[in-house]
Design an enzyme around this catalytic site. Structure first.
Site, PDB file in Angstrom:
ATOM      1  N   ASP A  18      -3.610   2.191  -0.007  1.00 18.03           N
ATOM      2  CA  ASP A  18      -4.391   1.197  -0.748  1.00 18.03           C
ATOM      3  C   ASP A  18      -4.679   1.727  -2.144  1.00 18.03           C
ATOM      4  O   ASP A  18      -5.447   2.674  -2.313  1.00 18.03           O
ATOM      5  CB  ASP A  18      -5.695   0.927   0.013  1.00 18.03           C
ATOM      6  CG  ASP A  18      -6.604  -0.045  -0.706  1.00 18.03           C
ATOM      7  OD1 ASP A  18      -6.199  -0.594  -1.749  1.00 18.03           O
ATOM      8  OD2 ASP A  18      -7.742  -0.250  -0.225  1.00 18.03           O
ATOM      9  N   HIS A  67      -5.152  -3.588   1.348  1.00 19.75           N
ATOM     10  CA  HIS A  67      -6.566  -3.535   0.983  1.00 19.75           C
ATOM     11  C   HIS A  67      -7.444  -4.433   1.843  1.00 19.75           C
ATOM     12  O   HIS A  67      -8.658  -4.316   1.824  1.00 19.75           O
ATOM     13  CB  HIS A  67      -6.718  -3.934  -0.488  1.00 19.75           C
ATOM     14  CG  HIS A  67      -8.097  -3.743  -1.030  1.00 19.75           C
ATOM     15  ND1 HIS A  67      -8.735  -2.515  -1.049  1.00 19.75           N
ATOM     16  CD2 HIS A  67      -8.988  -4.621  -1.562  1.00 19.75           C
ATOM     17  CE1 HIS A  67      -9.951  -2.647  -1.571  1.00 19.75           C
ATOM     18  NE2 HIS A  67     -10.123  -3.910  -1.890  1.00 19.75           N
ATOM     19  N   SER A  82     -14.561  -2.664  -0.588  1.00 25.86           N
ATOM     20  CA  SER A  82     -14.075  -2.727  -1.953  1.00 25.86           C
ATOM     21  C   SER A  82     -15.219  -2.678  -2.960  1.00 25.86           C
ATOM     22  O   SER A  82     -15.953  -1.696  -2.992  1.00 25.86           O
ATOM     23  CB  SER A  82     -13.227  -3.998  -2.121  1.00 25.86           C
ATOM     24  OG  SER A  82     -12.378  -3.878  -3.223  1.00 25.86           O
TER      25      SER A  82
END
Length: 438
Positions: A333, A402, A276
């Site tokens: 995602d 995610h 991320s």
């Protein structure tokens, strides 16, 4: 420029598969209770299945190690992972999962407790960090802790009215680790350096995530291309400092300089990995290393669930410097589809469904959007997966899509675009889920 390995769909026929089931858990499960069990089950990775044919039960591990040792540059992307992503090569799978564990270690080492005096710091001393968070057998030694600082400063009237933890600007972001185990160096075929980053954890990091407009890289990071632009907040986290905390950029440059000097006579690789926000910082870090150190070894990014980072000029600069980027993307995602807009090179259709229109209108719109500094480019080569058709992780929850463990599970079970999932799903790690979402 970009290579997609296909969207995951369930597959019921598998030739020559040999699967070691640690706990019975199947992709046909449909209840929420099974979904919860999947995300918390005490399972470990077991990569005993060979997607390219029957696996000989008596096959020596030495032969696998030999393949990795002899072709390590290919697995690090020197040939842009040609022929390794679809079907997914088992050696590459294992390397992706291995680097994913380094990212998981960054999460486990971070103090998420806002009531703790050590909030936003590392829970463990550098010398025992990997041991204490459950990764004692990596063969790597942590040489440096990494801290990032938010460039945004809240007004005084805000800081007086909110808890101290909400205004924390500098926080522990990850670490640098160097392979120092002789047997592991022999297995890998070189001494590997890992830079690992966690995802968003603090309030101020969220503020930086929302600064989505593109900004020019400083001249020392883009000496040959002043048009290279990256997301403002990510660059701020990488380059900002305070009187007591040097910037992440300064720490990285100093540590990599020492490592390159110390191991100048050895085969060396640098692998920057993150999830991320950490994936975005990994891309900036790799670019900075290859720009700063003209004789740097092969620098590879292995990113999980990363947002977009920069524009087309930034992508070209990465490619020119020889930086190799492998993006692991779950098509379900939403974080991988932000920030900004993407216009494909053919200007007829933007990727990921951002824009779909006639070429003339696309050109007009692209010009207007470019003026807002929101036109991004997809960077690197892609291993594209999907959790959509696996009920155990398809609960409609963005956080699940995610989560790092979801990514590692999908990698562990991906076969090819024609036969995407192994018949039997297995959980990836046996600890608590990662808590950062971006």
């Amino acid at each position: 420029m970009k290579l997609a390995a296909g969207i995951v769909r369930p597959c019921n026929m598998f030739q020559g598969s040999s699967i070691h089931l640690v706990n019975s858990s199947h992709c046909s499960a449909t209840t929420s209770q099974q979904s919860q069990k999947f995300m918390s089950a005490n399972l470990r990775i077991s990569n005993s299945w060979n997607p390219q044919g029957n696996q000989n039960p008596g096959q020596s591990l030495v032969s696998k190690a030999s393949k990795l040792r002899d072709k390590w540059m290919e697995f690090q992307g020197i040939k842009n992972w040609e022929g390794l992503l679809d079907p997914l090569d088992d050696n590459l799978r294992n390397e992706i999962l291995r680097y994913g564990e380094f990212v998981e270690a960054a999460y486990r080492c971070f103090d998420f407790d806002t009531a703790s005096p050590g909030y936003a710091t590392c829970l463990y001393p550098k010398n025992s960090m990997l041991d204490q968070c459950g990764f004692s057998s990596t063969g790597y030694k942590v040489t440096k802790s990494l801290h990032a600082t938010c460039g945004v400063q809240l007004p005084q009237y805000c800081t007086e009215r909110i808890p101290n933890w909400m205004s924390t600007r500098s926080s522990w972001m990850g670490y640098v680790a160097v392979c120092n185990d002789k047997s592991e160096i022999a297995r890998l075929g070189r001494r590997d350096v890992v830079v690992a980053y966690r995802g968003t954890a603090t309030s101020m990091e969220w503020v930086e995530n929302l600064r989505a407009t593109l900004t020019c890289l400083p001249s020392e990071m883009a000496p040959d291309n002043c048009q290279s632009m990256v997301q403002s907040g990510f660059l701020s986290l990488y380059t900002s400092s305070t009187g007591t905390h040097p910037s992440l950029q300064e720490i990285i440059r100093d540590e990599i300089s020492k490592i390159l000097s110390k191991y100048a006579d050895e085969p060396l690789s640098i692998t920057v990995t993150g999830h991320s926000l950490g994936a975005a910082l990994a891309t900036l870090t790799a670019h900075d290393i290859t720009t700063t150190f003209k004789h740097a070894p092969l620098v590879t990014v292995v990113s999980f669930g990363g947002p977009r980072v920069g524009n087309r000029n930034f992508r070209c600069q990465l490619e020119k410097n020889g930086t190799k980027v492998l993006r692991i993307v779950n098509s379900d995602d939403p974080i991988t589809k932000v920030p900004g807009f993407v216009f494909e090179d053919n200007k007829e259709m933007a990727r990921n469904g951002d824009v779909k229109m006639a070429g003339g209108l696309s050109k007009w719109l692209q010009k207007r959007v470019e003026e807002t500094q929101l036109v991004y480019a997809e960077i690197g080569h892609e291993l594209r997966l999907s959790s959509r058709d696996c009920p155990q992780i398809n609960d409609g929850n963005m956080a699940t899509c995610h989560d790092l463990k979801t990514y590692l599970h999908l990698v562990n079970n991906f076969v090819s675009s024609n036969c995407p999932l192994r018949a039997t799903a297995k959980q990836v790690l046996n600890r608590s889920p990662s808590t950062a979402f971006v």
